[in-house]
Design a protein around this motif. Structure first.
Motif, PDB file in Angstrom:
ATOM      1  N   TYR A 120       0.816  -1.212   0.000  1.00 59.02           N
ATOM      2  CA  TYR A 120       0.000   0.000   0.000  1.00 59.02           C
ATOM      3  C   TYR A 120       0.849   1.261   0.000  1.00 59.02           C
TER       4      TYR A 120
ATOM      5  N   GLY B  25      -1.700  -6.116   4.834  1.00 58.09           N
ATOM      6  CA  GLY B  25      -2.798  -6.009   3.882  1.00 58.09           C
ATOM      7  C   GLY B  25      -2.275  -6.221   2.479  1.00 58.09           C
TER       8      GLY B  25
ATOM      9  N   ARG C  61      -7.611  -7.102   3.164  1.00 59.14           N
ATOM     10  CA  ARG C  61      -7.233  -6.144   4.205  1.00 59.14           C
ATOM     11  C   ARG C  61      -8.259  -6.179   5.333  1.00 59.14           C
TER      12      ARG C  61
ATOM     13  N   ASP D 163      -7.141  -4.059  14.291  1.00 61.34           N
ATOM     14  CA  ASP D 163      -5.960  -3.201  14.241  1.00 61.34           C
ATOM     15  C   ASP D 163      -4.653  -3.982  14.289  1.00 61.34           C
TER      16      ASP D 163
ATOM     17  N   VAL E 262      -4.037  -6.141  10.750  1.00 62.62           N
ATOM     18  CA  VAL E 262      -3.542  -5.473   9.537  1.00 62.62           C
ATOM     19  C   VAL E 262      -2.615  -4.304   9.861  1.00 62.62           C
TER      20      VAL E 262
ATOM     21  N   SER F 153      -2.895  -1.170  10.776  1.00 65.29           N
ATOM     22  CA  SER F 153      -3.228  -0.042   9.914  1.00 65.29           C
ATOM     23  C   SER F 153      -2.551   1.257  10.334  1.00 65.29           C
TER      24      SER F 153
ATOM     25  N   LEU G 143       0.219   3.135   8.226  1.00 70.52           N
ATOM     26  CA  LEU G 143      -0.034   4.065   7.129  1.00 70.52           C
ATOM     27  C   LEU G 143       0.456   5.474   7.457  1.00 70.52           C
TER      28      LEU G 143
ATOM     29  N   PRO H  82      -6.561   3.457   3.612  1.00 75.73           N
ATOM     30  CA  PRO H  82      -5.413   3.849   2.790  1.00 75.73           C
ATOM     31  C   PRO H  82      -5.834   4.626   1.549  1.00 75.73           C
TER      32      PRO H  82
ATOM     33  N   GLU I  43      -2.868   7.983   4.813  1.00 75.18           N
ATOM     34  CA  GLU I  43      -3.948   7.618   5.731  1.00 75.18           C
ATOM     35  C   GLU I  43      -5.019   8.691   5.724  1.00 75.18           C
TER      36      GLU I  43
END
Length: 894
Positions: free
Chosen positions: A90, A126, A280, A284, A287, A289, A292, A672, A695
């Motif tokens: 990503y 992801g 994805r 929390d 993945v 996140s 990002l 993303p 993000e």
């Protein structure tokens, strides 16, 4: 029948909780001992994490062991590829992933083998939706992965899934997917105590019950940085003797495992579950996140480096190659730059979740790449300028290049040096047809210009340096245009300083900045108005580099602090204004008290707003002096577009997001984006163009889009209660980002039905027109100074033209791509040196009639650059499937 398929491997993070230089020493230990094991056991197999960069890393210390590596790789016992390295999917572009596979395959073949034909993705945070299509174009029809396939009901209960399924990309391409549901260490090491080894198999059986759809159970024998288990084969031989009839355990290659699974599914006509789109899914910590936005400064540096390579340098040098420049486009130079860039792409690197030393080295790597790529840009522009015609009476020129598929209009800035000895006191600019060109002089001053020559001594010249801004009107895609200096009697126009009051205007919008800093934008095409468009929001973050964990306390908003509004530029082509606020934010988060500190730190934030003639977006540049810890600061864009859905691009795709798509157990609903996010309704919409701000969050039904500017935490990871870390290794004060951060976004309202243009708006945002000024006689600034042993022998020497066959036409498109929703992602020289590669993606969810026009011969190819059909000349029409990625090879017509 039951077969335990043992895959011996290491998951090799080049850098993470230790820097590369230390992990490389450990890698040498690992491979040294692995080679001994391979020699001891002729049937032993070991996987080097599907990477090839590890071969380069090892040989940088052990260059004498190359033949040993080649022997075992050819035998298929040391398994490498298909990747160059395990990148994040990503935070790197689609082209970066393609180049990763190209370089991985090239290195595998250098060592005597084809890459392992399995898309192995053990720990990516992801997986992008277009990966099945990308892998298929490299002859890979399967994926074995670790993250992104965990689902929950509304009460937060995990839903059951199978380990095998069909993963369908948005274009319809399918890959056989195997989810390592029990991670890539579910058989991390087999005990020499056979009863313990059998106990491990019993545990594996329980785990896979009602999960595996075939009798082939995947046992991953390894984990992060784990060395090969030397006694594995004797242990497995003993275990086999204890297994009941019909059960087998054996070590094998990952592609052999996939072949067996595929054969069983086909022979038994097993109906597999299907999943379409991104992988994805999950909470929390599944993945991760928050990566990002960790160390946002790295994300922006990476985005800028990618844009320069993909959308400036490669198209520029492709033009030189196509028009007869031949080796001006050096594959060696570009491979070096791409590898330098990719070496910052491993997931623990670009994700910002490593040691401070790692990220300091990354910044240095970006700086070195920036220095090289900037010089390559100047070289390419100079070579092009030298091979375009000029009028006899023109002493100087300004070359402008449009490196994108868009017709472009807008201002471009550059420095123009005029020799004092030429006595040009006043001048105008004209195009190649003698038509006057609009420009302004922003400043001028005398300068001593250094001149360096490869065959003369360094010299110095007295020049007058003019800072110019030229308005470029309707420049064709992938084209070059010259503007020539002509002596005149009157002095060129001078830019005027900004006036008090901050109202900005171009042909698309007006932007009014009030004394309190509130920004109101009006679309002149529709009359629609956005009041109080921008806001800053700050919240506590008690998480770590992987996950944003909201802390207690209310959000702090920028509008709570006084604004200082100052005018900027007020020229005919660009108008700007600055809004500065000093936010007083809690210095840190008190984890014991579970509250933000009562002590405050000043964090100065400046937003510079700009409108440019011919450019359909409001540019918002920011400078943030972050002096606070444990927090997240975001820029809110209040689009005023109601509705629950937002859309954002990811590599090679645009994805729609609705509230129901968010994981019920996630602490944050961030998403993303690669280069833009947007909201729309029947009256149009607003796209926000980003440059490394990966993000975003669609925060409410009124269309607010929030973009993270900084997320500051001081650790790599915390324990479950968020108060403690595992040890000093995981403390990373640099992750607090106590530094000045810069970046920019673009706010681009669009008309109904124009959401498909967002990717092209983003392309214009990231890839500005290129400008280069020089003397029409290139010898003026390339001579240096002669040797001075004897004044009578003074002579300057000059290199002969390296590209005598290069002739770049004026204002002519190298190629044109038409079709709604189509975007060009690559114009580059082919890896085998034969012709150019053009890559176009249909970002639309509908089929598109597309046309590519080029004077050369065009033929269908793959992303792996294997040709697939006869050539056509001049025009190629193609019916793009929804989300199809098309690759063409173009041979110049001589």
């Amino acid at each position: 029948m039951k077969v335990y398929c043992v895959i011996s491997h290491t998951h090799w993070d080049r850098e993470w909780y230790l820097p590369l230089s230390v992990f490389r020493l450990k890698l040498v230990d690992l491979i040294d001992r692995c080679l001994k094991t391979l020699e001891k056991y002729p049937d032993y197999i070991f996987h080097l994490d599907a990477q090839t960069v590890v071969l380069e890393d090892y040989l940088s210390i052990r260059p004498g062991r190359r033949q040993d590596l080649e022997r075992y790789i050819r035998q298929g016992r040391l398994v490498v590829g298909p990747w160059y390295l395990q990148n994040d999917l990503y935070l790197t572009s689609g082209e970066a992933t393609v180049r990763n596979l190209l370089e991985g395959g090239r290195l595998c073949r250098e060592f005597g083998a084809e890459p392992c034909p399995v898309g192995y993705l053990p720990d990516q945070f992801g997986n992008i939706s277009q990966l099945p299509q990308i892998l298929k174009d490299f002859g890979i029809g399967s994926v074995v992965f670790g993250r992104g396939y965990s689902f929950y009901d509304e009460e937060g209960r995990r839903l059951p899934t199978k380990s095998e399924f069909l993963w369908r990309g948005p274009d319809g391409t399918e890959a056989l997917a195997v989810h390592m549901k029990f991670w890539y260490n579910n058989a991390q090491r087999f005990s020499a105590k056979i009863q313990n080894a059998l106990g491990l198999l019993e545990l594996v059986n329980k785990q896979f019950q009602d999960v595996a759809l075939t009798p082939y159970l995947l046992l991953m024998n390894g984990v992060d940085h784990l060395e090969a288990q030397d006694d594995l084969l004797p242990i497995l031989e003993q275990v086999q003797k204890e297994l009941p009839q019909g059960e087998e355990i054996r070590q094998m290659r990952l592609d052999d495992y996939i072949a067996r699974v595929r054969a069983y599914l086909e022979e038994n006509q097993v109906e597999l579950p299907r999943h379409t789109g991104e992988l994805r899914e999950g909470g929390d910590w599944e993945v991760l996140s928050g990566t990002l936005s960790s160390r946002a400064y790295l994300k922006r540096a990476n985005a800028m480096a990618q844009h320069r390579l993909e959308h400036q340098l490669e198209p520029l040098y492709a033009m030189l190659y196509y028009y007869g420049g031949g080796e001006a486009y050096s594959l060696d130079h570009f491979r070096y730059m791409w590898k330098s860039l990719m070496q910052n792409h491993p997931h623990d690197s670009i994700c910002g979740c490593s040691r401070d030393e790692v990220h300091a080295h990354m910044e240095d790597n970006y700086a070195r790449l920036g220095e090289m790529s900037q010089d390559m840009l100047v070289r390419g522009m100079r070579t092009m300028a030298e091979h375009m015609p000029a009028p006899d009476d023109a002493p100087y020129r300004v070359l402008v290049v449009n490196p994108t598929e868009l017709e472009r209009s807008g201002p471009v800035s550059m420095s123009l040096d005029l020799l004092e000895s030429d006595h040009i006191q006043a001048f105008a600019l004209e195009d190649a047809k003698g038509r006057p060109v609009e420009f302004t002089v922003k400043s001028f001053r005398p300068v001593r210009r250094d001149v360096f020559s490869p065959i003369n001594l360094p010299g110095v010249l007295d020049v007058i340096r003019y800072e110019l801004e030229i308005y470029v009107d309707r420049m064709a895609p992938f084209s070059a245009r010259n503007y020539f200096v002509k002596k005149r009697d009157s002095f060129p126009p001078l830019a005027q300083p900004g006036q008090p009051g901050c109202k900005l205007e171009n042909e698309f919008f007006t932007a009014q900045v009030a004394e309190d800093g509130k920004v109101t934008v009006t679309d002149k095409r529709t009359g629609k108005c956005w009041e109080d468009l921008l806001e800053l929001e700050d919240t506590a973050d008690q998480g770590d580099s992987y996950v944003y964990v909201p802390g207690n306390g209310c959000a702090v908003y920028g509008s709570q602090f006084p604004a200082e509004v100052t005018p900027g530029e007020a020229g005919p082509f660009r108008q700007s204004c600055r809004v500065t606020r000093t936010l007083l934010l809690p210095t840190h988060y008190d984890f014991d008290a579970q509250a933000r500190s009562s002590q405050l730190a000043p964090c100065k934030v400046t937003l510079e707003l700009a409108l440019e003639r011919g450019v359909p977006h409001l540019e918002v540049s920011y400078t943030l002096d972050n002096q606070a810890k444990d927090h997240r600061l975001r820029l809110l864009v209040r689009t005023g577009v109601p509705g629950p859905e937002s859309m954002a691009d990811i590599p090679f795709d645009v994805v729609a997001h609705k509230p129901k798509d968010h994981c019920p157990v996630a602490l944050s609903d961030t998403l993303p984006n690669a280069t833009f996010a947007l909201v729309k309704d029947g009256d149009g919409g607003v796209a926000v163009l980003t440059e490394g701000s990966y993000e975003y969050e669609h925060t409410d039904g009124a269309g607010t889009l929030a973009f993270t500017l900084v997320r500051a935490t001081g650790v790599i990871s915390r324990e479950a209660d968020h108060r403690f870390t595992n040890g000093d290794t995981w403390l990373c004060p640099g992750n607090q980002c106590l530094r000045v951060l810069e970046g920019r976004l673009g706010v681009a309202p669009f008309l109904p039905g124009e959401e498909d243009t967002a990717a092209l708006l983003a392309r214009g945002f990231h890839a500005p027109l290129l400008a280069y000024a020089d003397a029409c006689d290139s010898r003026k600034f390339s001579g240096g100074r002669p040797a001075v042993q004897d004044a009578a022998l003074k002579e300057l020497f000059y290199l002969e033209d390296q590209y005598p066959g290069l002739q770049v036409p004026e204002d002519a498109s190298l190629l044109q791509v038409t079709g709604k929703g189509l975007a060009v992602t690559a114009v580059k020289r082919a890896e085998d040196g034969n012709g150019l590669i053009l890559r176009v993606v249909n970002l639309s969810a509908q089929g598109v009639e597309g046309t590519v026009r080029c004077a050369g011969e065009m033929s269908f190819s793959s992303m792996s650059e294997q040709d697939k059909g006869p050539a056509v000349t001049g025009e190629l029409r193609h019916c793009f499937r929804p989300k199809e990625i098309l690759t063409l090879r173009i041979l110049p017509q001589r």
